[in-house]
Design an enzyme around this catalytic site. Sequence first.
Site, PDB file in Angstrom:
ATOM      1  N   CYS A  32       0.869  -1.177   0.000  1.00  0.00           N
ATOM      2  CA  CYS A  32       0.000   0.000   0.000  1.00  0.00           C
ATOM      3  C   CYS A  32       0.907   1.229   0.000  1.00  0.00           C
ATOM      4  O   CYS A  32       2.097   1.122   0.275  1.00  0.00           O
ATOM      5  CB  CYS A  32      -1.015   0.008   1.135  1.00  0.00           C
ATOM      6  SG  CYS A  32      -0.369   0.170   2.783  1.00  0.00           S
ATOM      7  N   CYS A  82       2.143  -2.678  -8.906  1.00  0.00           N
ATOM      8  CA  CYS A  82       3.391  -3.421  -8.745  1.00  0.00           C
ATOM      9  C   CYS A  82       3.943  -3.707 -10.127  1.00  0.00           C
ATOM     10  O   CYS A  82       3.178  -3.907 -11.065  1.00  0.00           O
ATOM     11  CB  CYS A  82       3.129  -4.767  -8.070  1.00  0.00           C
ATOM     12  SG  CYS A  82       2.618  -4.657  -6.370  1.00  0.00           S
ATOM     13  N   CYS A  94      -5.510   0.652  -2.671  1.00  0.00           N
ATOM     14  CA  CYS A  94      -5.061   2.049  -2.610  1.00  0.00           C
ATOM     15  C   CYS A  94      -4.574   2.558  -3.965  1.00  0.00           C
ATOM     16  O   CYS A  94      -3.987   3.621  -4.047  1.00  0.00           O
ATOM     17  CB  CYS A  94      -3.954   2.179  -1.570  1.00  0.00           C
ATOM     18  SG  CYS A  94      -2.685   0.933  -1.723  1.00  0.00           S
TER      19      CYS A  94
END
Length: 144
Positions: free
Chosen positions: A15, A93, A89
């Site tokens: 996050c 990645c 959130c």
Amino acid sequence: MPESPGTKPSVLFVCVHNAGRSQMAAAWLTHLAGDRVEVRSAGSNPGDQVNPAAVEAMAEVGIDISAEVPKILTIDAVRESDVCITMGCGDTCPVFPGKRYLDWKLDDPAGQGVEAVRPIRDEIKTLVEGLIAEIAPAKPEATA
């Protein structure tokens, strides 16, 4: 789940600030799965400290995360993980083939008191329990 047999699965929780949701998720996974899973957490813009309300909420269930510190998300952390879970959130990645990517839609505990963090903590526990059942179920006890 892991790429080579006999190795334990690894999970990365991500996050933005690595100060609330991802810290609680990592703590739950470590607490509930023990050494059956390798656990990491990180954030794209780590905060200065773990959210005090998250620390308090986890302490209420007997899990101490007061010594944890937010960590920066690295490509290596993603590369070394079998499962990468973002915490609702909007973080992204790096994508590597063969990895599993999940996004858990969770309210942000930032700026909230412990009363608001408790339901988030409990929802994370439920999600982690489901994850464990899938990637690292407990081995049945041998009967004598």
